[in-house]
Design an enzyme around this catalytic site. Structure first.
Site, PDB file in Angstrom:
ATOM      1  CB  SER A 169      -0.912  -0.005   1.230  1.00 45.45           C
ATOM      2  OG  SER A 169      -0.153   0.026   2.420  1.00 45.45           O
ATOM      3  CG  HIS A 193      -1.055  -5.518   4.145  1.00 49.48           C
ATOM      4  ND1 HIS A 193      -0.455  -4.823   5.174  1.00 49.48           N
ATOM      5  CD2 HIS A 193      -0.568  -4.983   3.003  1.00 49.48           C
ATOM      6  CE1 HIS A 193       0.346  -3.898   4.676  1.00 49.48           C
ATOM      7  NE2 HIS A 193       0.292  -3.964   3.364  1.00 49.48           N
ATOM      8  CD  GLU A 210      -0.376  -2.003   8.908  1.00 53.18           C
ATOM      9  OE1 GLU A 210       0.233  -1.567   9.904  1.00 53.18           O
ATOM     10  OE2 GLU A 210      -0.032  -1.759   7.742  1.00 53.18           O
ATOM     11  CD  GLU A 241       2.273  -5.192   7.840  1.00 51.91           C
ATOM     12  OE1 GLU A 241       1.757  -4.814   8.918  1.00 51.91           O
ATOM     13  OE2 GLU A 241       2.697  -4.414   6.977  1.00 51.91           O
ATOM     14  CG  ASP A 247      -1.888   1.920   8.507  1.00 53.12           C
ATOM     15  OD1 ASP A 247      -2.659   2.729   7.947  1.00 53.12           O
ATOM     16  OD2 ASP A 247      -0.815   1.542   7.987  1.00 53.12           O
ATOM     17  CD  GLU A 277       0.697   3.811   9.729  1.00 48.56           C
ATOM     18  OE1 GLU A 277       0.996   3.182  10.769  1.00 48.56           O
ATOM     19  OE2 GLU A 277       1.084   3.463   8.601  1.00 48.56           O
ATOM     20  CG  ASP A 331       2.519   5.069   5.646  1.00 53.92           C
ATOM     21  OD1 ASP A 331       3.521   5.393   4.992  1.00 53.92           O
ATOM     22  OD2 ASP A 331       2.061   3.903   5.615  1.00 53.92           O
ATOM     23  CE  LYS A 372       5.370   2.111   5.644  1.00 55.32           C
ATOM     24  NZ  LYS A 372       4.182   2.356   4.794  1.00 55.32           N
ATOM     25  CG  HIS A 384       6.935  -3.783   9.348  1.00 55.70           C
ATOM     26  ND1 HIS A 384       6.380  -5.029   9.451  1.00 55.70           N
ATOM     27  CD2 HIS A 384       5.881  -2.917   9.491  1.00 55.70           C
ATOM     28  CE1 HIS A 384       5.084  -4.942   9.644  1.00 55.70           C
ATOM     29  NE2 HIS A 384       4.759  -3.679   9.672  1.00 55.70           N
ATOM     30  CE  LYS A 411       3.184   0.576  10.235  1.00 54.18           C
ATOM     31  NZ  LYS A 411       1.906   0.579   9.520  1.00 54.18           N
TER      32      LYS A 411
HETATM   33  O1  LIG Z   1       0.924   0.901   5.250  1.00 50.51           O
HETATM   34  C1  LIG Z   1       1.875   0.582   5.965  1.00 50.51           C
HETATM   35  O2  LIG Z   1       2.108   1.222   6.969  1.00 50.51           O
HETATM   36  C2  LIG Z   1       2.801  -0.543   5.565  1.00 50.51           C
HETATM   37  C3  LIG Z   1       3.483  -1.290   6.638  1.00 50.51           C
HETATM   38  O3  LIG Z   1       2.655  -1.835   7.601  1.00 50.51           O
HETATM   39  O4  LIG Z   1       2.298  -1.351   4.559  1.00 50.51           O
HETATM   40  P1  LIG Z   1       3.060  -1.367   3.133  1.00 50.51           P
HETATM   41  O5  LIG Z   1       4.456  -1.752   3.384  1.00 50.51           O
HETATM   42  O6  LIG Z   1       2.295  -2.334   2.296  1.00 50.51           O
HETATM   43  O7  LIG Z   1       2.964   0.039   2.601  1.00 50.51           O
HETATM   44 MG   LIG Z   2       0.584   2.761   6.761  1.00 52.47          MG
END
Ligand SMILES: O=C(O)[C@@H](CO)OP(=O)(O)O
Ligand SMILES: [Mg+2]
Length: 451
Positions: A53, A168, A177, A220, A255, A308, A335, A360, A388, A411
């Site tokens: 995502s 996911h 999440e 995850e 999230d 988030e 994010d 990230k 992560h 996380k």
């Molecule tokens: O959205 C998020 O925060 C992440 C990690 O949990 O997902 P992805 O790595 O798929 O962007």
């Molecule tokens: Mg996110």
């Protein structure tokens, strides 16, 4: 910090003598990149994760054309590391990460690292940090702590992703999440135990209430039961916390990765986006203001401490409305809206969009730039939540980075599956090494860089 204090910092140059890369596989069975960088101290490795995502403004992950069943390869990124980056940085000092990262950005020359690939650049940047730490004779987290100039190393509060939905998981849950957050632990080790016990209690509950086939997991490691109502998922975690005897000590986070459920053409959030059109309910199609009201209601009903990406990455306005209403009690983390990018975070701060940033490293592509985004947040008393990716490897870099920054929380998925546990287990080792000096963030998890 007894063990650390005994080490003498060497600070000898770490001249890079060889740079190598290869394609390996991530936790989803997709190809990803591994870099190896050699100095007189040895060979240092770093693996690059990959998201599903992803934010629109993330640095460019270079993928080959054509589709394999296992996803697109990274042969071009491998070649860029070996044939372009390697020759350019041979003889450079890996201790000087800022100069090295600046050189990597210049070599690429684009704003989004699309020429060489953010994956190629990040692999080299992370491996160089490991080489630099070895040259300095320090653990990676101590090296990164000095690199960031962060005042204190802190053991983070881990946010365990116990229920998976969104992109996911194969269920109909719209939110990606659902976290259990052991704010009430007093050490990281105790937080791990609380996470694991809640996870097992949830598994038992799911079996009882939804049958054996409800305990399959998502990307995850969190369970991906056949639920479609996010409130049912929140209720299940509350019950699991209760069953584990941890009420009051473990709070909730979420999230929803709302960019995934945003229908740009209609300007609405579709909480039934995973269901066939005929099954989508009108009450689950929401405008920004409806979703603001929904989150306010959820924060009132459940012990929610962290939220988030509650809205689409373009929807600064709804983010700001929600932050103004519940930001005092709930950390609102950006994010996709910020992509660990200083320019985007600046805009978010000006518009008071959120009160925290997700960090990230592969969203921006160098360790130096990720640290710059962190520093900007700390200056404005924002939280920094280290993360992560959904496609992960056994690399533990972010565990060291989180402690180094004193970010206060991270996380890394559920307390199961080795690519997730690799980070948590590394944190257990670091806590042991820090000894009596180890401070667990707990209820103060929002004080990133200000402990
Ligand atoms: O959205 C998020 O925060 C992440 C990690 O949990 O997902 P992805 O790595 O798929 O962007
Ligand atoms: Mg996110």
């Amino acid at each position: 910090m007894a063990t650390i204090a005994k080490r003498t910092r060497r600070n000898v140059p770490a001249k890079i003598t060889k740079v190598h890369a290869r394609e390996i596989y991530d936790s989803r069975g997709n190809p990803t990149l591994e870099v190896e960088l050699t100095t007189p101290d040895g060979t240092f490795r770093a693996d690059v994760p990959s998201g599903a995502s992803t934010g629109d403004k993330e640095a460019h992950e270079l993928r080959d054309g054509g589709a394999r069943l296992s996803g697109k390869g990274v042969a071009k990124a491998v070649t860029n590391v070996i044939d372009v980056i390697g020759p350019a940085i041979l003889g450079q000092d890996a201790i000087d990460i800022a100069s090295l990262d600046a050189q990597l950005c210049a070599l690429d020359g684009t704003t989004d690292k699309s020429k060489l690939g953010a994956n190629a650049i990040l692999g080299v940047s992370m491996a160089a940090c490991r080489a630099g730490a070895a040259a300095a004779g320090e653990p990676l987290y101590v090296f990164l702590n000095r690199l960031a100039g962060s005042p204190k190393m802190v053991m983070p509060m881990p946010c365990f992703n116990l229920v998976n939905g969104g992109v996911h998981a194969g269920n109909a849950l719209p939110f990606q999440e659902f976290f259990a957050c052991p704010t009430g632990a007093s050490t990281f080790r105790e937080a791990m135990q609380m996470g694991a016990e809640t996870y097992h209690a949830l598994k038992a509950l799911l079996k009882e209430q939804h049958g054996l086939d409800s305990t399959g997991v998502g990307d995850e490691g969190g369970f991906a039961p056949k639920l479609s109502s996010p409130e049912d998922a929140l209720k299940l975690i509350v019950s699991a916390v209760e069953r584990a005897g941890l009420t009051g000590k473990v709070t909730l986070g979420c999230d929803p990765a709302a960019s995934e459920m945003y229908d740009k053409d209609r300007g609405v959030y579709n909480l039934d986006f995973k269901k066939p059109a005929a099954e989508q309910q009108p009450e689950n199609i929401m405008k920004g203001d409806d979703l603001v009201a929904y989150w306010v209601e959820m924060a009132g009903k459940y012990p929610l401490t962290l939220l988030e990406d509650p809205f689409d990455q373009s929807d600064f306005e709804s983010h700001a409305k929600l932050t103004a209403q519940i930001g005092g009690n709930v950390e609102i983390v950006g994010d996709d809206i910020f992509c660990t990018n200083v320019q985007l975070v600046k805009e978010g701060i000006e518009r008071r969009a959120t009160n925290a940033m997700l960090l990230k490293v592969n969203q921006i592509g160098t360790v130096t730039e990720a640290i710059a985004a962190y520093k900007l947040c700390v200056e404005h008393e924002w939280g920094v939540f280290v993360s992560h990716r959904s496609g992960e490897t056994e690399d533990t870099f972010i565990a060291d980075l989180t402690v180094a920054l004193g970010a206060g929380h991270l996380k890394s998925g559920a307390p199961c599956r080795s690519e997730r546990l690799a980070k948590y287990n590394q944190l257990l080792r670091i806590e042991e090494e820090l000894g009596a000096d180890a401070q667990y963030a707990g209820t103060d998890f929002r004080k990133s860089g200000r402990f």
